[in-house]
Scaffold this motif. Sequence first.
Motif, PDB file in Angstrom:
ATOM      1  N   SER A 193       0.819  -1.225   0.000  1.00 39.28           N
ATOM      2  CA  SER A 193       0.000   0.000   0.000  1.00 39.28           C
ATOM      3  C   SER A 193       0.845   1.264   0.000  1.00 39.28           C
ATOM      4  CB  SER A 193      -0.937   0.021   1.204  1.00 39.28           C
ATOM      5  OG  SER A 193      -1.753  -1.116   1.198  1.00 39.28           O
ATOM      6  N   GLU A 194       1.805   1.345   0.915  1.00 36.36           N
ATOM      7  CA  GLU A 194       2.710   2.491   1.006  1.00 36.36           C
ATOM      8  C   GLU A 194       4.135   1.965   1.063  1.00 36.36           C
ATOM      9  OE1 GLU A 194       1.587   5.321   4.033  1.00 36.36           O
ATOM     10  OE2 GLU A 194      -0.530   4.927   3.670  1.00 36.36           O
ATOM     11  N   PRO A 195       4.726   1.693  -0.102  1.00 36.78           N
ATOM     12  CA  PRO A 195       6.033   1.025  -0.134  1.00 36.78           C
ATOM     13  C   PRO A 195       7.189   1.869   0.385  1.00 36.78           C
ATOM     14  CG  PRO A 195       5.351   1.640  -2.348  1.00 36.78           C
ATOM     15  CD  PRO A 195       4.209   1.944  -1.433  1.00 36.78           C
ATOM     16  N   GLY A 196       7.092   3.188   0.286  1.00 39.83           N
ATOM     17  CA  GLY A 196       8.194   4.045   0.717  1.00 39.83           C
ATOM     18  C   GLY A 196       9.502   3.576   0.093  1.00 39.83           C
ATOM     19  N   THR A 197      10.555   3.536   0.900  1.00 38.74           N
ATOM     20  CA  THR A 197      11.854   3.089   0.398  1.00 38.74           C
ATOM     21  C   THR A 197      12.097   1.611   0.672  1.00 38.74           C
ATOM     22  OG1 THR A 197      12.916   3.708   2.483  1.00 38.74           O
ATOM     23  CG2 THR A 197      12.888   5.366   0.716  1.00 38.74           C
ATOM     24  N   GLN A 198      11.190   0.967   1.403  1.00 37.53           N
ATOM     25  CA  GLN A 198      11.393  -0.429   1.793  1.00 37.53           C
ATOM     26  C   GLN A 198      11.164  -1.429   0.656  1.00 37.53           C
ATOM     27  OE1 GLN A 198      12.697  -1.081   5.026  1.00 37.53           O
ATOM     28  NE2 GLN A 198      12.940   1.048   4.412  1.00 37.53           N
ATOM     29  N   PHE A 199      10.302  -1.090  -0.271  1.00 34.11           N
ATOM     30  CA  PHE A 199       9.941  -1.982  -1.377  1.00 34.11           C
ATOM     31  C   PHE A 199      10.188  -1.224  -2.682  1.00 34.11           C
ATOM     32  CE2 PHE A 199       7.569  -2.979   2.404  1.00 34.11           C
ATOM     33  CZ  PHE A 199       7.774  -4.334   2.543  1.00 34.11           C
ATOM     34  N   PRO A 200      11.439  -1.204  -3.146  1.00 33.84           N
ATOM     35  CA  PRO A 200      11.824  -0.341  -4.263  1.00 33.84           C
ATOM     36  C   PRO A 200      11.358  -0.809  -5.637  1.00 33.84           C
ATOM     37  CG  PRO A 200      13.671  -1.687  -3.611  1.00 33.84           C
ATOM     38  CD  PRO A 200      12.574  -1.948  -2.619  1.00 33.84           C
ATOM     39  N   ARG A 225       3.766 -18.792  -8.134  1.00 42.05           N
ATOM     40  CA  ARG A 225       4.889 -18.198  -7.401  1.00 42.05           C
ATOM     41  C   ARG A 225       5.058 -16.728  -7.786  1.00 42.05           C
ATOM     42  NH1 ARG A 225       9.701 -20.815  -5.015  1.00 42.05           N
ATOM     43  NH2 ARG A 225       8.554 -22.667  -5.530  1.00 42.05           N
ATOM     44  N   ALA A 226       5.061 -15.867  -6.755  1.00 45.57           N
ATOM     45  CA  ALA A 226       5.298 -14.436  -6.958  1.00 45.57           C
ATOM     46  C   ALA A 226       6.283 -13.975  -5.890  1.00 45.57           C
ATOM     47  CB  ALA A 226       3.995 -13.648  -6.863  1.00 45.57           C
ATOM     48  N   SER A 227       7.103 -12.966  -6.215  1.00 47.47           N
ATOM     49  CA  SER A 227       8.144 -12.521  -5.291  1.00 47.47           C
ATOM     50  C   SER A 227       8.151 -11.011  -5.137  1.00 47.47           C
ATOM     51  CB  SER A 227       9.517 -12.984  -5.781  1.00 47.47           C
ATOM     52  OG  SER A 227       9.581 -14.392  -5.781  1.00 47.47           O
ATOM     53  N   LEU A 228       8.719 -10.576  -4.015  1.00 47.89           N
ATOM     54  CA  LEU A 228       8.791  -9.167  -3.666  1.00 47.89           C
ATOM     55  C   LEU A 228      10.074  -8.941  -2.869  1.00 47.89           C
ATOM     56  CD1 LEU A 228       7.229  -6.389  -3.455  1.00 47.89           C
ATOM     57  CD2 LEU A 228       6.342  -7.262  -1.284  1.00 47.89           C
ATOM     58  N   LEU A 229      10.807  -7.886  -3.182  1.00 44.16           N
ATOM     59  CA  LEU A 229      12.030  -7.541  -2.451  1.00 44.16           C
ATOM     60  C   LEU A 229      11.718  -6.552  -1.347  1.00 44.16           C
ATOM     61  CD1 LEU A 229      15.126  -7.597  -2.111  1.00 44.16           C
ATOM     62  CD2 LEU A 229      15.222  -5.707  -3.751  1.00 44.16           C
ATOM     63  N   ASP A 230      12.186  -6.863  -0.132  1.00 44.62           N
ATOM     64  CA  ASP A 230      12.017  -5.987   1.039  1.00 44.62           C
ATOM     65  C   ASP A 230      13.412  -5.569   1.509  1.00 44.62           C
ATOM     66  OD1 ASP A 230      11.504  -4.772   3.481  1.00 44.62           O
ATOM     67  OD2 ASP A 230      10.198  -6.378   4.208  1.00 44.62           O
ATOM     68  N   LEU A 231      13.729  -4.281   1.428  1.00 37.19           N
ATOM     69  CA  LEU A 231      15.046  -3.808   1.861  1.00 37.19           C
ATOM     70  C   LEU A 231      15.230  -3.906   3.379  1.00 37.19           C
ATOM     71  CD1 LEU A 231      15.657  -0.730  -0.441  1.00 37.19           C
ATOM     72  CD2 LEU A 231      16.389  -3.110  -0.741  1.00 37.19           C
ATOM     73  N   MET A 232      14.136  -3.838   4.132  1.00 37.60           N
ATOM     74  CA  MET A 232      14.141  -3.960   5.584  1.00 37.60           C
ATOM     75  C   MET A 232      15.196  -3.068   6.234  1.00 37.60           C
ATOM     76  SD  MET A 232      13.936  -4.935   8.792  1.00 37.60           S
ATOM     77  CE  MET A 232      15.561  -5.524   9.218  1.00 37.60           C
TER      78      MET A 232
END
Length: 138
Positions: free
Chosen positions: A81-88, A98-105
């Motif tokens: 919803s609000e990715p900010g800088t965490q989900f670039p 299968r689906a994937s998502l990068l999380d900078l954490m």
Amino acid sequence: MNPFQTLRRPLAALFTASALISAIPTAHAAPVVYVDVRVGADEQVSFSPDPVAVKKPHTLIVFRLKTAGWAFADEGAIEVSEPGTQFPAASWTEQADRASLLDLMSESGQFKYSVTLVHKKTGRRLVIDPVIKNGADD
């Protein structure tokens, strides 16, 4: 010289380079969190784990659909919803299940996201809104 001989050298070089690159060990493999997704007979969707707990930077979250007859949407299967800088980057659907998502954490917090599933026969869509917890403790 025939065209095949002309192409043979570049193709051989390409395959050799590809083999060398794949043989290089990865010193720091990215952490991976797997999330199993199931759709019940009543179309209730469950996630395991729920919420998704991410504890290490640069974590790949891999969603695995465990119910036959359903697929992740080709585009936008997982949207924060609000990715900010965490989900670039946007999520990507590797295959129907299968689906994937990068999380900078790099920041702690909770992030609402939606998962879009498509019924293979009818095309009907389900959208579910669970949570990702960055820096979460068990």
